[in-house]
Design a protein around this motif. Structure first.
Motif, mmCIF file in Angstrom:
data_model
loop_
_atom_site.group_PDB
_atom_site.id
_atom_site.type_symbol
_atom_site.label_atom_id
_atom_site.label_comp_id
_atom_site.label_asym_id
_atom_site.label_seq_id
_atom_site.Cartn_x
_atom_site.Cartn_y
_atom_site.Cartn_z
ATOM 1 N N LEU A 1 0.022 -29.823 -50.738
ATOM 2 C CA LEU A 1 0.523 -28.941 -49.708
ATOM 3 C C LEU A 1 -0.291 -27.648 -49.820
ATOM 4 C CD1 LEU A 1 4.459 -29.533 -49.865
ATOM 5 C CD2 LEU A 1 2.573 -30.662 -48.369
ATOM 6 N N GLY A 2 -0.402 -27.094 -48.683
ATOM 7 C CA GLY A 2 -0.968 -25.513 -48.536
ATOM 8 C C GLY A 2 -0.205 -24.958 -47.699
ATOM 9 N N TRP A 3 -0.308 -23.555 -47.583
ATOM 10 C CA TRP A 3 0.665 -22.481 -46.694
ATOM 11 C C TRP A 3 -0.408 -22.272 -45.482
ATOM 12 C CZ3 TRP A 3 5.222 -21.819 -47.511
ATOM 13 C CH2 TRP A 3 5.888 -22.048 -48.804
ATOM 14 N N LYS A 4 0.256 -22.205 -44.266
ATOM 15 C CA LYS A 4 -0.138 -21.823 -43.069
ATOM 16 C C LYS A 4 1.189 -21.026 -42.537
ATOM 17 C CE LYS A 4 -3.918 -23.915 -42.451
ATOM 18 N NZ LYS A 4 -5.220 -23.466 -42.536
ATOM 19 N N CYS A 5 0.601 -20.029 -41.465
ATOM 20 C CA CYS A 5 1.430 -19.256 -40.828
ATOM 21 C C CYS A 5 1.763 -19.929 -39.486
ATOM 22 C CB CYS A 5 0.979 -17.761 -40.399
ATOM 23 S SG CYS A 5 0.836 -16.785 -42.138
ATOM 24 N N GLN A 6 2.860 -20.099 -38.937
ATOM 25 C CA GLN A 6 3.153 -20.933 -37.895
ATOM 26 C C GLN A 6 4.121 -20.208 -36.863
ATOM 27 O OE1 GLN A 6 5.778 -24.335 -38.341
ATOM 28 N NE2 GLN A 6 5.027 -25.317 -36.419
#
Length: 70
Positions: free
Chosen positions: A57-62
């Motif tokens: 898993l990776g992080w994104k801004c949503q």
């Protein structure tokens, strides 16, 4: 007085402040990352081949249904 340190396994969410342009609310979410072949055509990492259930898993801004890089 002894203080206890708490450690987390994995990464922490990024700050998504000003990452979603003018969209609000902008929140950090975890998304699956896909294996990527290098431009030289190198094979996938062994972890993808050996463990079919391995899904990093990776992080994104949503914001809404749009994803932005942190």
């Amino acid at each position: 007085m002894v203080q206890e340190r708490k450690f987390r396994i994995g990464s922490t969410p990024p700050s998504c402040h000003n990452r979603c342009n003018s969209c609000s609310p902008c929140m950090a979410v975890q998304v699956p990352t896909l294996p990527v072949r290098s431009s030289s055509g190198a094979p996938l990492r062994a972890s993808y081949i050996m463990y079919s259930n391995y899904k990093p898993l990776g992080w994104k801004c949503q914001c809404g249904n749009q994803l932005f890089n942190p």
